[in-house]
Design a protein around this motif. Structure first.
Motif, PDB file in Angstrom:
ATOM      1  N   UNK A 100      11.425 -11.365 -14.588  1.00 50.69           N
ATOM      2  CA  UNK A 100      10.388 -10.340 -14.608  1.00 50.69           C
ATOM      3  C   UNK A 100       9.304 -10.605 -13.562  1.00 50.69           C
ATOM      4  N   UNK A 101       8.825 -11.848 -13.469  1.00 52.76           N
ATOM      5  CA  UNK A 101       7.777 -12.169 -12.488  1.00 52.76           C
ATOM      6  C   UNK A 101       8.302 -12.022 -11.064  1.00 52.76           C
ATOM      7  N   UNK A 102       9.529 -12.458 -10.812  1.00 52.67           N
ATOM      8  CA  UNK A 102      10.107 -12.327  -9.483  1.00 52.67           C
ATOM      9  C   UNK A 102      10.271 -10.873  -9.081  1.00 52.67           C
ATOM     10  N   UNK A 103      10.736 -10.042 -10.009  1.00 55.82           N
ATOM     11  CA  UNK A 103      10.890  -8.627  -9.717  1.00 55.82           C
ATOM     12  C   UNK A 103       9.529  -7.983  -9.450  1.00 55.82           C
ATOM     13  N   UNK A 104       8.521  -8.359 -10.230  1.00 60.66           N
ATOM     14  CA  UNK A 104       7.176  -7.806 -10.032  1.00 60.66           C
ATOM     15  C   UNK A 104       6.613  -8.207  -8.669  1.00 60.66           C
ATOM     16  N   UNK A 105       6.809  -9.470  -8.272  1.00 63.69           N
ATOM     17  CA  UNK A 105       6.289  -9.937  -6.985  1.00 63.69           C
ATOM     18  C   UNK A 105       7.015  -9.243  -5.832  1.00 63.69           C
ATOM     19  N   UNK A 106       8.338  -9.110  -5.927  1.00 62.41           N
ATOM     20  CA  UNK A 106       9.099  -8.427  -4.868  1.00 62.41           C
ATOM     21  C   UNK A 106       8.642  -6.978  -4.735  1.00 62.41           C
ATOM     22  N   UNK A 107       8.507  -6.292  -5.852  1.00 63.46           N
ATOM     23  CA  UNK A 107       8.101  -4.885  -5.796  1.00 63.46           C
ATOM     24  C   UNK A 107       6.678  -4.738  -5.244  1.00 63.46           C
ATOM     25  N   UNK A 108       5.780  -5.607  -5.678  1.00 60.31           N
ATOM     26  CA  UNK A 108       4.396  -5.515  -5.228  1.00 60.31           C
ATOM     27  C   UNK A 108       4.258  -5.803  -3.733  1.00 60.31           C
ATOM     28  N   UNK A 109       4.872  -6.899  -3.273  1.00 60.67           N
ATOM     29  CA  UNK A 109       4.745  -7.251  -1.854  1.00 60.67           C
ATOM     30  C   UNK A 109       5.489  -6.261  -0.968  1.00 60.67           C
ATOM     31  N   UNK A 110       6.617  -5.757  -1.427  1.00 62.46           N
ATOM     32  CA  UNK A 110       7.349  -4.772  -0.636  1.00 62.46           C
ATOM     33  C   UNK A 110       6.577  -3.458  -0.561  1.00 62.46           C
ATOM     34  N   UNK A 111       5.940  -3.051  -1.670  1.00 67.80           N
ATOM     35  CA  UNK A 111       5.151  -1.815  -1.664  1.00 67.80           C
ATOM     36  C   UNK A 111       3.949  -1.957  -0.724  1.00 67.80           C
ATOM     37  N   UNK A 112       3.289  -3.105  -0.763  1.00 70.14           N
ATOM     38  CA  UNK A 112       2.158  -3.321   0.151  1.00 70.14           C
ATOM     39  C   UNK A 112       2.633  -3.353   1.601  1.00 70.14           C
ATOM     40  N   UNK A 113       3.810  -3.913   1.834  1.00 69.00           N
ATOM     41  CA  UNK A 113       4.361  -3.936   3.195  1.00 69.00           C
ATOM     42  C   UNK A 113       4.653  -2.519   3.668  1.00 69.00           C
ATOM     43  N   UNK A 114       5.204  -1.690   2.782  1.00 70.69           N
ATOM     44  CA  UNK A 114       5.493  -0.308   3.167  1.00 70.69           C
ATOM     45  C   UNK A 114       4.212   0.474   3.458  1.00 70.69           C
ATOM     46  N   UNK A 115       3.116   0.120   2.820  1.00 70.98           N
ATOM     47  CA  UNK A 115       1.863   0.816   3.028  1.00 70.98           C
ATOM     48  C   UNK A 115       1.096   0.268   4.234  1.00 70.98           C
ATOM     49  N   UNK A 116       1.090  -1.070   4.380  1.00 70.14           N
ATOM     50  CA  UNK A 116       0.239  -1.709   5.387  1.00 70.14           C
ATOM     51  C   UNK A 116       0.994  -2.204   6.611  1.00 70.14           C
ATOM     52  N   UNK A 117       2.292  -2.078   6.640  1.00 67.11           N
ATOM     53  CA  UNK A 117       3.062  -2.732   7.684  1.00 67.11           C
ATOM     54  C   UNK A 117       3.276  -1.956   8.956  1.00 67.11           C
ATOM     55  N   UNK A 118       2.952  -0.676   8.990  1.00 65.43           N
ATOM     56  CA  UNK A 118       3.341   0.170  10.119  1.00 65.43           C
ATOM     57  C   UNK A 118       2.296   0.258  11.227  1.00 65.43           C
ATOM     58  N   UNK A 119       1.143  -0.328  11.080  1.00 65.20           N
ATOM     59  CA  UNK A 119       0.006  -0.020  11.936  1.00 65.20           C
ATOM     60  C   UNK A 119      -0.052  -0.868  13.197  1.00 65.20           C
ATOM     61  N   UNK A 120       1.047  -1.122  13.831  1.00 67.03           N
ATOM     62  CA  UNK A 120       1.098  -1.844  15.098  1.00 67.03           C
ATOM     63  C   UNK A 120       2.412  -1.559  15.798  1.00 67.03           C
TER      64      UNK A 120
END
Length: 192
Positions: A100-120
């Motif tokens: 559960x914790x691993x799935x939560x961390x993967x989803x959270x970091x991947x979602x933040x990457x999808x939101x914050x990762x494109x700006x360069x």
């Protein structure tokens, strides 16, 4: 006639209040610091050697989750990326994590990457790779049994990644690429 003090009697052992120097023979039995002879059945005179040769208390197999302490857990590194206009940041979280914790961390970091990762400029290529790299620890966490034990409840995995608002951000570059391809096709057809 006066008797000599006990230290001067023939065959007597001189008395030292703190044990004195090491002594030989029968007097060495009273000295706790005298060199001892190995006892039979005890290797090298170490009374604890028998316990050291036996296996210690069996450890629980595997890892415990670094977030909640539950077992089973799997080691893994979850990555994230932040693209800035002139710079970029690479993020990572190391664990062992339970399912559960691993799935939560993967989803959270991947979602933040999808939101914050494109700006360069380079981030346009690094962001999708980072999300794809996170599929490796995600698959390891999904294979685990439900978490048991622990010192706190496991993290809530939340909604799947593609049902989160941050996933809509990935649609924007894809739509732009699709529009660019359509524009090139239309312009190419109009000039012909």
């Amino acid at each position: 006639m006066a008797t000599p003090p006990p230290q001067q009697q023939q065959g007597a052992v001189p008395h030292h209040p703190y044990g004195g120097p090491p002594q030989q023979g029968a007097a060495a039995q009273h000295n706790p610091y005298a060199q001892q002879q190995p006892q039979q059945g005890v290797p090298h005179g170490n009374p604890y050697a028998a316990y050291q040769q036996q296996p210690q208390h069996p450890q629980q197999p595997g890892y415990a989750c670094r977030v909640c302490g539950a077992q089973p857990a799997a080691p893994g590194t979850v990555r994230g990326h932040q693209g800035l206009v002139l710079m970029m940041r690479f993020l990572s979280t190391h664990g062992p994590f339970c399912r559960d914790c691993g799935t939560a961390v993967v989803r959270d970091m991947s979602a933040k990457t999808l939101w914050q990762g494109w700006w360069g400029p380079a981030s346009l290529f690094i962001t999708p790779l980072t999300v794809l790299i996170n599929l490796v620890p995600r698959s390891a966490f999904r294979k685990l049994a439900p978490p048991v034990g622990g010192f706190r409840p496991p993290l809530d995995p939340g909604k799947p990644l593609w049902q989160r608002p941050a996933a809509l951000v990935i649609a924007a570059p894809m739509v732009l690429v699709a529009l660019a391809i359509v524009a090139l096709v239309v312009i190419g057809a109009a000039t012909s």
